[in-house]
Structure formats: C-alpha cells, structure tokens
Design a protein around this motif. Structure first.
Motif, PDB file in Angstrom:
ATOM      1  N   UNK A 108       0.846  -1.200   0.000  1.00 41.44           N
ATOM      2  CA  UNK A 108       0.000   0.000   0.000  1.00 41.44           C
ATOM      3  C   UNK A 108       0.881   1.249   0.000  1.00 41.44           C
ATOM      4  N   UNK A 137       0.317  -2.338  -7.018  1.00 39.37           N
ATOM      5  CA  UNK A 137      -0.978  -2.903  -7.376  1.00 39.37           C
ATOM      6  C   UNK A 137      -0.967  -4.392  -7.045  1.00 39.37           C
ATOM      7  N   UNK A 138      -1.792  -4.838  -6.101  1.00 38.62           N
ATOM      8  CA  UNK A 138      -1.743  -6.265  -5.776  1.00 38.62           C
ATOM      9  C   UNK A 138      -1.945  -7.123  -7.022  1.00 38.62           C
ATOM     10  N   UNK A 181      -5.622  -8.011  -8.203  1.00 37.29           N
ATOM     11  CA  UNK A 181      -6.398  -6.957  -8.831  1.00 37.29           C
ATOM     12  C   UNK A 181      -5.679  -6.405 -10.059  1.00 37.29           C
ATOM     13  N   UNK A 219      -7.348  -6.599  -2.128  1.00 40.31           N
ATOM     14  CA  UNK A 219      -7.429  -5.571  -3.164  1.00 40.31           C
ATOM     15  C   UNK A 219      -8.726  -5.576  -3.952  1.00 40.31           C
ATOM     16  N   UNK A 220      -9.745  -6.242  -3.445  1.00 39.81           N
ATOM     17  CA  UNK A 220     -11.053  -6.297  -4.107  1.00 39.81           C
ATOM     18  C   UNK A 220     -12.110  -5.550  -3.305  1.00 39.81           C
ATOM     19  N   UNK A 245      -6.804  -0.277  -4.894  1.00 48.10           N
ATOM     20  CA  UNK A 245      -5.974   0.462  -5.836  1.00 48.10           C
ATOM     21  C   UNK A 245      -6.723   1.674  -6.397  1.00 48.10           C
ATOM     22  N   UNK A 304      -9.623   1.661  -8.976  1.00 41.37           N
ATOM     23  CA  UNK A 304     -10.967   1.242  -8.589  1.00 41.37           C
ATOM     24  C   UNK A 304     -11.789   2.414  -8.078  1.00 41.37           C
TER      25      UNK A 304
END
Lengths: 350, 350
Positions: free
Chosen positions: A48, A53-54, A57, A104-105, B115, B118
């Motif tokens: 983070x 960016x994970x 995702x 990350x969702x 992120x 999104x």
C-alpha cells in the motif's frame, strides 16, 4: 482524476520494505502459502505504502475485470430474514468484505430485494452464493451469467467441479453430542427446520449416525419455516419433552433455537440444567446473558467468509492447485445450560 | 438471463396488495413522509411480490444509473484502523447496506486499501464519505469525479451546499457532563485525540462551553494518533489524574478510551467509581462486562447510516425539499463507573 504517474514499484521493493522475501510477497498478495496474519499484514502495508498494485487486482484490471466480488443473501424463499440483525450473517458479510479488501477487491452484498436488472448489470468478477438450496433459482441465474462462483454452504447435491466452503457440520454435531452425553444425557433430542439447503439434512444425518453408534434413540422434531418460526420451533421442542419421548437434552440449529427450547422447557416447568440440558448452534452473544446462560456452538463465520473469498480468488486466477471443497471447524462454548451448576469450563475446539 | 417479460405493475396494484394508499406507497418507496417501519416493510414486500421496480432505482435505471452507492472508510491517514472490528464502523456499514437494500440500491464499501483505479472505475450513483478531514484528499477525488456526495460526520469547515449527517455531539456531551456532575464530579477531565476531522473539535468546544457555564475548570489532555494509541491515551488520562489537575471524572471519545482511562486509574491505585468516575463515547458492548461496568454514550450508528442513505437518495432524485444537514441524537447508558455502587439506573435519551 487520473492516478499520479510514477514508475511502477517492483515486488522486490515491496519485499524490501516489508523485510520479507519476494516469494513471501507473492504468496501474501496471491493468498497462497502459509504465513502468519502479522506477516501478511506487513506485506499488504508495504504494498500500500508503495502503491503496489496487488497481483490479483492487477490481473483483474489487465483482463478487464472490475475488481468487485458479489455475495448473495437471498435464500429462505418467501420468509423475510433480517439478515443484518442475525449475528451469523452480519459477521459473514463483514468478514467477507474485510477479506476482499485485504486482497485488493471490493465486495457488494446482493439481496433478494434488489430489482432483477441489477442482478444482470452489476459488474462482478465473481460471486459467493450463500446457502444454496435444491433447485436454487439464484444459482441458475448466476450459472447462466457465467461468472466464477463459490457457494458458502455446500450444495444439497454437490457435483464434480462445484467450489464450496462449509462448516464441518459432522465434527460440530458430534462434539456437541459427546458433550451432552458426558453431562449425563441419554435421550438427546433435536429440533430441525424444514428447509432445503444442505444444513439441516447434514445435522440430521450426523445426529442419527451418532445415536445409532451410541445406542440412543433418535428423537427428531421438525418445524415449518412459517411466518411464526418462534411458535413453530417452541412447539416442536415441547413435543420432544412430552411423555413417551422424554428428551433429557435438546439442541437446535438456528440463531434463536436455544431461546425457543428454553421457552418450551419453561412452559412445562422443567428446570435447566437440572431436568434438561439445552444447547444451540448460533453466534448470538445474548446466550451468555440468558438465565441460565446457554451452551453454543460457533461456526466461525469470519473464517468461512475468508475461505470463500480465498477460494473465489483462486478460481479468478485459474489456480487449480487449491482444494475446491473446504471445511471450517467449529468451536464449543460451554455454559450453565449443559453442566452441573457451579463448575466453570470454557472449551473451544481448534 | 433476461427478466421475464410482463406488464409492469402499477403503484395502485402495490397499494392494493399492501392495503395502504397510493400516497403511502409513493412515500415508502421514496423514503418521504413518516410511517411505521411495519408499514414500510409491508409496502416493500408488496412491491417485491409484484416485481414493482422501486421509484428510486427505476429512475436510476432510466437515466443510466448503476443502482450502486459507495461508502468510504478511508480516514485516519497512515494509521491502520481495523474498521470491521470496531463496533461503531461495523454497525455503520451494516446499517448503510441494509438501508440501501430497503430502497432498492446496492452498497459497496470503499477502503483506502483498494488500488486507485478502482476509485475511478467502480460505477457508483453516489457516495457516502465517512468522517471528512481538513484538506481531505478523498473528498477532492470524489468532488472531481462529480458524483453526488453526502458526508457522514460534518466537514471540519462546512460550506453552503454541503450535505451531511452527523451525531448531535453538542447534546451528547452536555448530557454526559450533566450526568457526571449529578454524580458529584466537580473537576471533569477529557482525553482527546489530535485528529483533523470535526469530531474532537466539536467535543472540545461543547466541553469548554459547559465548563465555563458551570464554573468548572476545563481539564483537557490530548494524545497523538501514533502507532501506540493505547499507551498515548493512557498517558494522557494519567496526566489528568496527577496532583495539580486532580480530575474526579474523566471521559474519552474513541472506542477504547474507557479502557485506557480505567488502566490509568488502576496504575495510580484509584478506585472507580469511589475515587473517579469514568465514561466513554463508544458502541463497544464489552464495557458492560468490565470491572466495574463503564457508562457509555451511544451515537446510534445504524440511524446515522440510514439518514445518510436517505439524504444521498434525496440528492440523487433532485429533491430539494429535505434538510441537507441532519443531526442524529445519542443515548446514555449509565453503568457502575459513574454512580454510587448498588443503585441500578438505565437511562436512554430519545
């Protein structure tokens, strides 16, 4: 507003900040491998901080995904269920949302009450369908929409290829029955809802197996999911306590079952735990404050939710190396309703 | 899968099934007018039964809306907050989700951890932004994206046109201070976080006003939102209890403040409530089980959430006839920490 342009940080940098190996970063972001929650948290914090960016995702973005998961709360047909007031569902929703965020969702809850067009137009990468029933219309819609799907609660007739997460009902029921028997119960009864998801059927099967193994009578009373569940379940419990059946312990499987069984005992002037042992599978903390406090089995809804999110992300990432059928173990919280007054025991299963 | 074609039911039919007037149906679906929760539920059930598209989401569909609302949980800067484990935020999220569902909308929580792309691509009709801070970067992004916006918690410097829902902090703090004074407190202290949302500043202003009106000294100790909040807040509480300041009552405003104040009292060998009264503004039910049980102020997060959803839907429907600044009242739950041992009082504000 476009995100500020900058050089994309590498996994090596994330590993450096988190003080772990690159493999650990990869595992943490993909949810693979075993590591402590602390380590996973540290990696996520580093990712983070670096605006990394994970993986999951990033892949979702790369292939036009939305980064959004859905979780249905739709069953029990015509019966209006105040899901958000039931501790089990409240914790399931919060647990799934938190687990999605950690990966990350985003996660959106899909209730039966939203208009049909939203079921079709809401952009989703995948769905966790809660408690599938036999001939489940929602499951049909989701399958036809063709998005990756995990059920929370195994399907009533599991098929090859189904991906599901469920409580280890067999272990939970056996643990509870053993506990009641150790408290002296020899005629254990159960009240069960007439509902066509897998749950009551699984409880019944394990219960009947256990009774037969222990040479105890199987005392089952069912109740319909009518508008007045409290009355229907209380009546079922009363039937177990009448002459001829004479249950010396009764347990239930819904959030308020323990209260209904206590009501039935009270109406027949039975004292708990002297005349009758009482227990329920529930997450309601109010059982600790009843008179007497009631023994409960917890199914750990947050763990179920986290497993469901983990499995769904595995499907989204085409990972075939993970189990697609997962059982989460229970916990037994022993209170006065199932033990001699005065003793103090708190037992939890792993 | 397309929804089955059928003649669209009229509001008259919904009214017929629900057994209410057409005006009541309109009010129930738009969230206007006053009616019992039972009536609203009956109308929603009838609308669902007839597959009547609720007004608000019908309009959303007509103008290309998504039927989805967002709720941010992003503040407290670099401090990682386990939002879903804090009862206040858990109830805020569940309350907002439930309120959205009752109005035919979905709701998705937007955490700081997702992120950036999104934040820009997730389709949303409007957003509830939680606890705006001074120079709030999230607020900037949302304003630039140009979607309807309501804040939960008033902005630190409210401007004309801002739409917000907040607790009536002034009434809550005055009620608590009056209660402490009625218990004999003459030197009431408060521990406050250094944070740039409106909340601690509002508490401080009301507190200082009250002290001046009641000719009591204003005893304020601040603590930084560092990595170790428990230690920082406990130290601040200790400073209030030392010679020279000699607070005879201390309250705090965060979820664990009451525990930290108890820790400070214990470390100085002060007995609660004999030597010191203790209270906190918190939704944590664990305060009922502490030794002694601690008096709390509830801010009714579900009501705040429902008001925020209601206000946001009013904005989405261009309704200018509703108040755009809304206060939700508190409740005071009196326990042993602020009263003579032995008495039993439960008081709740409206």
């Amino acid at each position: 507003m476009p995100a500020p342009r900058r050089v994309r940080p590498s996994m090596v940098e994330v590993a450096g900040v988190a003080g772990v190996s690159v493999a650990t970063v990869s595992n943490a972001l993909n949810g693979t491998g075993r590591m402590s929650e602390e380590t996973r948290r540290r990696v996520m914090a580093a990712a983070r901080e670096l605006s990394y960016l994970p993986f999951t995702s990033a892949r979702a973005a790369a292939r036009g995904g939305t980064g959004m998961l859905g979780m249905t709360l739709t069953t029990y047909g015509d019966l209006p269920v105040p899901y958000f007031q039931v501790p089990y569902y409240a914790r399931l929703v919060l647990g799934a949302t938190e687990a999605a965020h950690q990966r990350g969702y985003l996660l959106v809850v899909l209730p039966a009450s939203v208009p049909a067009w939203m079921w079709l137009t809401t952009p989703l990468d995948g769905v966790i369908h809660t408690e599938p029933t036999r001939n489940d219309p929602v499951l049909d819609i989701l399958r036809k929409r063709g998005i990756p799907l995990v059920t929370q609660g195994r399907p009533p007739s599991p098929q090859r290829g189904d991906a599901w997460v469920d409580s280890d009902i067999d272990a939970a029921v056996r643990d509870l029955l053993d506990h009641l028997a150790s408290g002296g119960a020899r005629r254990i009864g159960v009240v069960l809802p007439r509902h066509d998801d897998a749950y009551p059927a699984l409880v019944r099967r394990t219960y009947e197996d256990w009774c037969s193994e222990h040479e105890q009578p199987a005392l089952v009373e069912s109740f319909p999911l009518s508008r007045d569940v409290p009355r229907a379940e209380t009546a079922a419990a009363r039937r177990l306590l009448r002459a001829g059946r004479d249950a010396d312990a009764v347990f239930g499987v819904y959030t308020s079952s323990g209260k209904h069984i206590l009501d039935a005992a009270r109406s027949l002037r039975l004292t708990v735990p002297d005349d009758l042992l009482v227990a329920a599978i529930t997450e309601d903390p109010a059982y600790a404050d009843l008179s007497p406090p009631v023994t409960t089995v917890t199914l750990h809804p947050e763990r179920l939710a986290a497993e469901a999110v983990d499995l769904l992300l595995a499907l989204l990432n085409d990972r075939t190396d993970v189990p697609h059928e997962r059982l989460v173990s229970h916990g037994l919280v022993v209170r006065e309703s199932t033990r001699p007054v005065g003793s103090t025991v708190l037992r939890r299963s792993p």
